[in-house]
Structures are given as structure tokens and as C-alpha cells.
Design an enzyme around this catalytic site. Structure first.
Site, PDB file in Angstrom:
ATOM      1  N   THR A 180       0.847  -1.189   0.000  1.00 22.83           N
ATOM      2  CA  THR A 180       0.000   0.000   0.000  1.00 22.83           C
ATOM      3  C   THR A 180       0.881   1.238   0.000  1.00 22.83           C
ATOM      4  OG1 THR A 180      -1.817  -1.096   1.153  1.00 22.83           O
ATOM      5  CG2 THR A 180      -1.784   1.300   1.225  1.00 22.83           C
ATOM      6  N   PHE A 182       1.291   5.145   0.629  1.00 28.07           N
ATOM      7  CA  PHE A 182       0.762   6.253   1.420  1.00 28.07           C
ATOM      8  C   PHE A 182       1.433   7.552   0.982  1.00 28.07           C
ATOM      9  CE2 PHE A 182      -0.039   2.569   3.964  1.00 28.07           C
ATOM     10  CZ  PHE A 182      -1.154   2.842   4.736  1.00 28.07           C
TER      11      PHE A 182
END
Length: 282
Positions: A180, A182
Site C-alpha cells: 500500500t 501512502f
């Protein structure tokens, strides 16, 4: 603001032990004294930075398996905050339960819906009932508080450590290529550096045949690492284009291309020009 002047506060969405907190703790690089602070929603993360409750915030913008996280992406176009960097977190899910609980005792498994979707092979193999929760670490926290013996949670190993749960299995995700990304938000622009950069922008164009292609042609010769369209929230059947460019907005070639987009677009905003992540954490 944080009590110690040398400690910087980084806001994230979720509970301690979430992948957002892992991003927050690593957002400013090694050796920085960071206080992570969780908030219930992405909007509250941005508000905390805008209000000065936190010096920085982290928002997830895309997952390598599930794609873009649209709520965060839309928020980036609405806020006046600057993107100052990025953190890429390796998402490694663990199956955890109360101490003394064995795998054969489990009947239900709780986690955030995307995490459940990423662990379907194990869940189906055992015939467990999935239970959707607000976030991964929250499911671990709730399990520790309830003490249920037939329930397991899917979360990070940090969550198991924080809430006193026993890890039954590690790396239970269906696909190992699970990361992921960010973005790091701040009220201030990032300081100039010689590190490899990315530049992110959002723009809209008139509904004229060929005009979108003409606008994108302003970026020819540059490497676009991401391009995506999103419906505008203030106008039906109108769309915003989100683009990530590999390069620094101070570079003459990038600056010239951005100027071309700004001239042609009916709306445009440079979300940030920031150092690109050079590895993964977690």
C-alpha cells in the site's frame, strides 16, 4: 501538538497497529522521533494537519492488489495541504487469536473488508465466517477486549503485539505482492533535495473532442507512473484526471510540461512534487 518540541506528530487513520500507523512511524525516515496519532477517518487526518494538531499526516492512495483508494485521492484535490513524500508499506497479514486458542477452535474471522478479500483462500479452506470490521487493527483490539474464543482477527504482527494476541499464522494473504502506497501530507512544501522525485497533479478539461489527448500530449517525453480518471464531485458527468509523473517540478522539462497542462486545463492543481519512496517498510 506534541508535548516534546523535538518530537513530530504524524496522523493516520485507524487504531494503533494498523498499516496506517506503520506508515506514520516510518514517514519521516529513520532516526526521527515520531509520535503517531490515530483518527477515525481520512478527513479527520487531513483536518488534524490543517489545524496543527499534527505536523504531518499519511493517507493511503493505492494498493498493489486492490487499486486506487478513491476517498483519499478525492481528498487530496480538496485540501490545501502539500504532499511532501510517500511511504510504501508491505502488507503482511497475520491470523491472530486469544492466547490458548487453537486453529481448530476458530469459527469466525474479523478484519477490514479489503483484508478479508485478500485472504479468501485461507478463509474458504477452513469454512470460517468473515466478519467485516472498521479496520484491521480495530478487529484485533476488539477481539482482545471481548476475549471470544471462536473468533480470530486478521491484522499486522504489530497489532498482535500491542493487544496481546497470539499469532496462529503469518503471511496469510492470497498474493504476496501486496503493498500500500501512502502519501505524506504537511502544511508546508517539502524542502528541495536531490533525491529522485515524483510530481502529482489533478486536472480537468473541456468536453471538446480530442482536447484530453491534446492536454496529455503536453506530458509527452515524461514517464507517467499512474494515470486515472475520477468523477467530479461538484459536476455530473465531468471527470478529473490524476497523474503521477516521475520527475521534479523544478526540472525544466517537467516545469514546461506542467505549464502546458495548466494552460489547457479548465481546472488544474499540483498536489505535490516530493521525494519518491526508495524502498518498502513493514
Amino acid at each position: 501538538m506534541s508535548e516534546r518540541p523535538d518530537r513530530l506528530t504524524v496522523a493516520f487513520q485507524g487504531n494503533p497497529g494498523s498499516y496506517g500507523e506503520i506508515a506514520a512511524l516510518n514517514a519521516l525516515g529513520e532516526g526521527r522521533d515520531v509520535e503517531s496519532r490515530g483518527y477515525p477517518t481520512f478527513h479527520e487526518v487531513a483536518r488534524a494537519v490543517e489545524a496543527g494538531e499534527a505536523e504531518f499526516g499519511v493517507l493511503p492512495v493505492e494498493n498493489s492488489l486492490m487499486g486506487a483508494i478513491h476517498q483519499s485521492i478525492d481528498l487530496l484535490s480538496e485540501t490545501d495541504l502539500h504532499v511532501t513524500g510517500e511511504v510504501i508499506v508491505r502488507v503482511s497479514h497475520c491470523l491472530m487469536a486469544m492466547p490458548g486458542v487453537a486453529l481448530e477452535d476458530i469459527r469466525r474471522v474479523a478484519s477490514q473488508q479489503p483484508a478479508l478479500d485478500q485472504c479468501t483462500v485461507l478463509i474458504r479452506k477452513h469454512g470460517w465466517q468473515p466478519v467485516a470490521a472498521h479496520d484491521t487493527a480495530g478487529s484485533a483490539k476488539n477481539l482482545a477486549q471481548s476475549g471470544e474464543r471462536d473468533l480470530a482477527a486478521i491484522a499486522s504482527s504489530r497489532a498482535a503485539e500491542l493487544y496481546g494476541l497470539n499469532i496462529l499464522q503469518r503471511e496469510i494473504e492470497d498474493e504476496p505482492f501486496n503493498f500500500t502506497r501512502f502519501m505524506i501530507l504537511s502544511r508546508a512544501e517539502p524542502a528541495p533535495s536531490d533525491a529522485p522525485h515524483k510530481t502529482s497533479l489533478v486536472f480537468a478539461v473541456r468536453h471538446t473532442p480530442g482536447f484530453l489527448v491534446e492536454t496529455l500530449n503536453e506530458l509527452r517525453g515524461l514517464n507517467l507512473s499512474r494515470i486515472e480518471s475520477r468523477p467530479r464531485r461538484d459536476r455530473a458527468w465531468s471527470y478529473l484526471m490524476y497523474v503521477d509523473i516521475e520527475g521534479d517540478a523544478r526540472d525544466p522539462r517537467v516545469a514546461q510540461a506542467l505549464a502546458g497542462v495548466l494552460r489547457k486545463a479548465s481546472y488544474a492543481k499540483i498536489i505535490g512534487s516530493y521525494p519518491a519512496a526508495q524502498g518498502t517498510v513493514g
